[in-house]
Scaffold this active site. Structure first.
Site, PDB file in Angstrom:
ATOM      1  N   GLY A   1      45.048  42.756  31.675  1.00  0.00           N
ATOM      2  CA  GLY A   1      44.991  41.492  30.921  1.00  0.00           C
ATOM      3  C   GLY A   1      44.909  41.748  29.430  1.00  0.00           C
ATOM      4  O   GLY A   1      44.246  41.016  28.683  1.00  0.00           O
TER       5      GLY A   1
ATOM      6  N   GLY B   1      45.338  39.197  26.258  1.00  0.00           N
ATOM      7  CA  GLY B   1      44.474  38.022  26.116  1.00  0.00           C
ATOM      8  C   GLY B   1      43.599  38.123  24.876  1.00  0.00           C
ATOM      9  O   GLY B   1      43.758  39.026  24.040  1.00  0.00           O
ATOM     10  N   GLN B   2      42.638  37.201  24.785  1.00  0.00           N
ATOM     11  CA  GLN B   2      41.798  37.107  23.586  1.00  0.00           C
ATOM     12  C   GLN B   2      40.990  38.395  23.369  1.00  0.00           C
ATOM     13  O   GLN B   2      40.910  38.907  22.255  1.00  0.00           O
ATOM     14  CB  GLN B   2      40.855  35.903  23.718  1.00  0.00           C
ATOM     15  CG  GLN B   2      40.125  35.558  22.431  1.00  0.00           C
ATOM     16  CD  GLN B   2      38.865  34.718  22.663  1.00  0.00           C
ATOM     17  OE1 GLN B   2      38.346  34.642  23.770  1.00  0.00           O
ATOM     18  NE2 GLN B   2      38.384  34.096  21.603  1.00  0.00           N
TER      19      GLN B   2
ATOM     20  N   ASP C   1      49.439  44.191  31.317  1.00  0.00           N
ATOM     21  CA  ASP C   1      49.324  42.736  31.378  1.00  0.00           C
ATOM     22  C   ASP C   1      50.399  42.264  32.344  1.00  0.00           C
ATOM     23  O   ASP C   1      51.370  42.981  32.604  1.00  0.00           O
ATOM     24  CB  ASP C   1      49.551  42.129  29.988  1.00  0.00           C
ATOM     25  CG  ASP C   1      48.969  40.718  29.880  1.00  0.00           C
ATOM     26  OD1 ASP C   1      47.893  40.573  29.273  1.00  0.00           O
ATOM     27  OD2 ASP C   1      49.583  39.770  30.404  1.00  0.00           O
ATOM     28  N   ILE C   2      50.204  41.043  32.854  1.00  0.00           N
ATOM     29  CA  ILE C   2      51.249  40.483  33.709  1.00  0.00           C
ATOM     30  C   ILE C   2      52.458  40.102  32.864  1.00  0.00           C
ATOM     31  O   ILE C   2      53.582  40.042  33.350  1.00  0.00           O
ATOM     32  CB  ILE C   2      50.706  39.281  34.516  1.00  0.00           C
ATOM     33  CG1 ILE C   2      51.648  38.913  35.656  1.00  0.00           C
ATOM     34  CG2 ILE C   2      50.436  38.089  33.609  1.00  0.00           C
ATOM     35  CD1 ILE C   2      51.052  37.919  36.645  1.00  0.00           C
ATOM     36  N   ARG C   3      52.202  39.879  31.556  1.00  0.00           N
ATOM     37  CA  ARG C   3      53.290  39.538  30.643  1.00  0.00           C
ATOM     38  C   ARG C   3      53.972  40.791  30.142  1.00  0.00           C
ATOM     39  O   ARG C   3      53.347  41.832  30.003  1.00  0.00           O
ATOM     40  CB  ARG C   3      52.753  38.730  29.451  1.00  0.00           C
ATOM     41  CG  ARG C   3      52.304  37.345  29.863  1.00  0.00           C
ATOM     42  CD  ARG C   3      51.521  36.681  28.783  1.00  0.00           C
ATOM     43  NE  ARG C   3      50.179  37.236  28.680  1.00  0.00           N
ATOM     44  CZ  ARG C   3      49.211  36.722  27.921  1.00  0.00           C
ATOM     45  NH1 ARG C   3      49.443  35.663  27.186  1.00  0.00           N
ATOM     46  NH2 ARG C   3      48.025  37.279  27.883  1.00  0.00           N
TER      47      ARG C   3
ATOM     48  N   ASP D   1      50.496  43.084  37.676  1.00  0.00           N
ATOM     49  CA  ASP D   1      49.943  41.848  38.222  1.00  0.00           C
ATOM     50  C   ASP D   1      48.778  42.284  39.106  1.00  0.00           C
ATOM     51  O   ASP D   1      48.979  42.923  40.150  1.00  0.00           O
ATOM     52  CB  ASP D   1      51.036  41.139  39.037  1.00  0.00           C
ATOM     53  CG  ASP D   1      50.502  39.913  39.773  1.00  0.00           C
ATOM     54  OD1 ASP D   1      49.272  39.694  39.768  1.00  0.00           O
ATOM     55  OD2 ASP D   1      51.328  39.191  40.363  1.00  0.00           O
TER      56      ASP D   1
ATOM     57  N   TYR E   1      35.151  29.128  38.371  1.00  0.00           N
ATOM     58  CA  TYR E   1      35.030  30.265  37.454  1.00  0.00           C
ATOM     59  C   TYR E   1      33.677  30.964  37.679  1.00  0.00           C
ATOM     60  O   TYR E   1      33.612  32.192  37.842  1.00  0.00           O
ATOM     61  CB  TYR E   1      35.128  29.744  36.027  1.00  0.00           C
ATOM     62  CG  TYR E   1      35.013  30.786  34.946  1.00  0.00           C
ATOM     63  CD1 TYR E   1      36.012  31.738  34.754  1.00  0.00           C
ATOM     64  CD2 TYR E   1      33.918  30.797  34.070  1.00  0.00           C
ATOM     65  CE1 TYR E   1      35.921  32.671  33.731  1.00  0.00           C
ATOM     66  CE2 TYR E   1      33.828  31.725  33.044  1.00  0.00           C
ATOM     67  CZ  TYR E   1      34.826  32.658  32.880  1.00  0.00           C
ATOM     68  OH  TYR E   1      34.736  33.580  31.860  1.00  0.00           O
TER      69      TYR E   1
ATOM     70  N   LYS F   1      32.657  34.699  38.971  1.00  0.00           N
ATOM     71  CA  LYS F   1      31.896  35.635  38.131  1.00  0.00           C
ATOM     72  C   LYS F   1      30.629  36.120  38.863  1.00  0.00           C
ATOM     73  O   LYS F   1      30.317  37.312  38.848  1.00  0.00           O
ATOM     74  CB  LYS F   1      31.534  34.990  36.791  1.00  0.00           C
ATOM     75  CG  LYS F   1      32.744  34.792  35.868  1.00  0.00           C
ATOM     76  CD  LYS F   1      33.448  36.097  35.551  1.00  0.00           C
ATOM     77  CE  LYS F   1      34.640  35.917  34.644  1.00  0.00           C
ATOM     78  NZ  LYS F   1      35.416  37.157  34.435  1.00  0.00           N
TER      79      LYS F   1
HETATM   80  C1  AKB Z   1      34.938  30.115  28.988  1.00  0.00           C
HETATM   81  O1  AKB Z   1      34.612  29.177  28.237  1.00  0.00           O
HETATM   82  O2  AKB Z   1      35.471  29.945  30.089  1.00  0.00           O
HETATM   83  C2  AKB Z   1      34.622  31.524  28.567  1.00  0.00           C
HETATM   84  C3  AKB Z   1      33.286  31.959  29.043  1.00  0.00           C
HETATM   85  C4  AKB Z   1      32.072  31.497  28.368  1.00  0.00           C
HETATM   86  O3  AKB Z   1      33.201  32.667  29.980  1.00  0.00           O
HETATM   87  N1  AKB Z   1      34.713  31.626  27.141  1.00  0.00           N
END
Ligand code: AKB
Length: 336
Positions: A8, A11-12, A34-36, A58, A147, A151
């Site tokens: 990845g 990404g940021q 990256d996948i890109r 990927d 999400y 995590k």
């Molecule tokens: C998000 O907002 O999804 C992330 C995080 C805090 O994990 N920046």
């Protein structure tokens, strides 16, 4: 040393982690994936050296990770490929597949080739039943977002691989990250980056979180240093590998707007609350206690709200308004 694979990578986080790793370990030791494709489909310019040491991977495809690890003689993986919170809430099945499936595949490759792994967990690994202020290192983790589920489960899966297979897997519970290099994509804390662009372009920002929504944040240089320092730390001193609470500041949109106003008089903020992202933010801690990271491996942030804002504005001013700057075209003038 052998080589480091970053997944990845466009990404940021990857956009700043790659140059930092290249500087510390030598560009020839860093494999960007990256996948890109590089560089055509990357949102940001590919990091220096990316063209040479690049693999299109990927992470949901186990064979692709295994091949990259084998071909490049990898001994450390920074696994950054994941969907962020807001987009994961929109596409929960895809989020499970990428965030959990990808992590599982990376851990399996690491098990087979004896790699060390860095896993970025998040403040999202906590939920509404977690103490919201000074959230301890060890506490209730019952996240209510997809999400967060990926995590919290990811932390457990990493611990399992460490205990069962003796893998060296380390992680951080990262707060919202603020960066001038690459934009975040689909997170709940993205407002803290957008606000700087819109302040410079329009002296106005319409925020999708309410004014008093307090969350942990960190400037990207601190986050990059935290990742590298954690991976370099003496493993014998680490009591909580997956994953350490880290933070630099606990701020709200109105705090950030007030700080920006010190540099851009007349900057205005108004609010159009997005109920989905507000609900996610309201389920997260307001401030983490990161004292265990400080004790175990010497973690300490260098940027606070004032120094981060001054640096962001100085660096973005050139990018947004200077010669060759990207300017306001194509942006939503309301800043939403
Ligand atoms: C998000 O907002 O999804 C992330 C995080 C805090 O994990 N920046």
């Amino acid at each position: 040393m052998r080589n480091i694979l970053v997944t990845g990578a466009f990404g940021q986080i990857g956009s700043e982690l790659i140059p930092a790793l290249q500087q510390r370990y030598g560009a020839e030791h860093i494999v960007v994936s990256d996948i890109r494709m590089v560089p055509l489909q990357a949102q940001v310019p590919a990091p220096v050296g990316a063209e040479q040491n690049y693999e299109q991977v990927d992470c949901t495809q186990p064979q692709q990770i295994l091949e990259a690890v084998r071909r490049h003689d990898i001994d450390t993986i920074y696994h950054l490929a994941a969907l962020l919170s807001a987009v994961a809430e929109e596409r929960p099945h895809l989020a499970w597949s990428i965030n959990m499936g990808g992590l599982y595949n990376v851990l399996e490759a690491a098990r087979q080739y004896r790699c060390r792994v860095f896993f970025p967990s998040s403040i999202g690994a906590f939920g509404p039943s977690t103490p919201r202020d000074h959230t301890p290192q060890v506490t209730i983790q019952r996240p209510t977002t997809m999400y967060g589920v990926t995590k919290a489960s990811g932390e457990l899966l990493c611990d399992y691989y460490a205990a069962r297979f003796g893998l060296d897997v380390r992680g951080l519970r990262l707060p919202g990250l603020v960066s001038y290099v690459a934009p975040p994509g689909g997170g709940t804390t993205d407002y803290a980056v957008e606000i700087f662009y819109q302040a410079l372009r329009y002296k106005h920002y319409r925020c999708f979180l309410g004014p008093a929504t307090r969350l942990d944040m960190m400037y990207m240089p601190d986050a990059i240093r935290a990742m590298i320092e954690l991976m370099a730390a003496d493993g014998g001193r680490l009591r909580h590998r997956n994953a350490y609470n880290v933070t630099a500041m606990s701020i709200s949109p109105e705090d950030l707007a007030g700080e920006i106003r010190k540099h851009i008089p007349g900057f205005a903020i108004d609010y159009q609350v997005d109920p989905v992202r507000q609900a996610i933010a309201d389920s997260w801690p307001r401030s983490l206690d990161d004292s265990v990271a400080r004790e175990d491996w010497g973690w300490a942030p260098r940027f606070d709200l004032a120094s981060m804002s001054a640096d962001m504005l100085a660096r973005l001013a050139q990018k947004v308004t200077g010669p060759g700057g990207i300017g306001p075209q194509g942006l939503d003038p309301k800043g939403s």
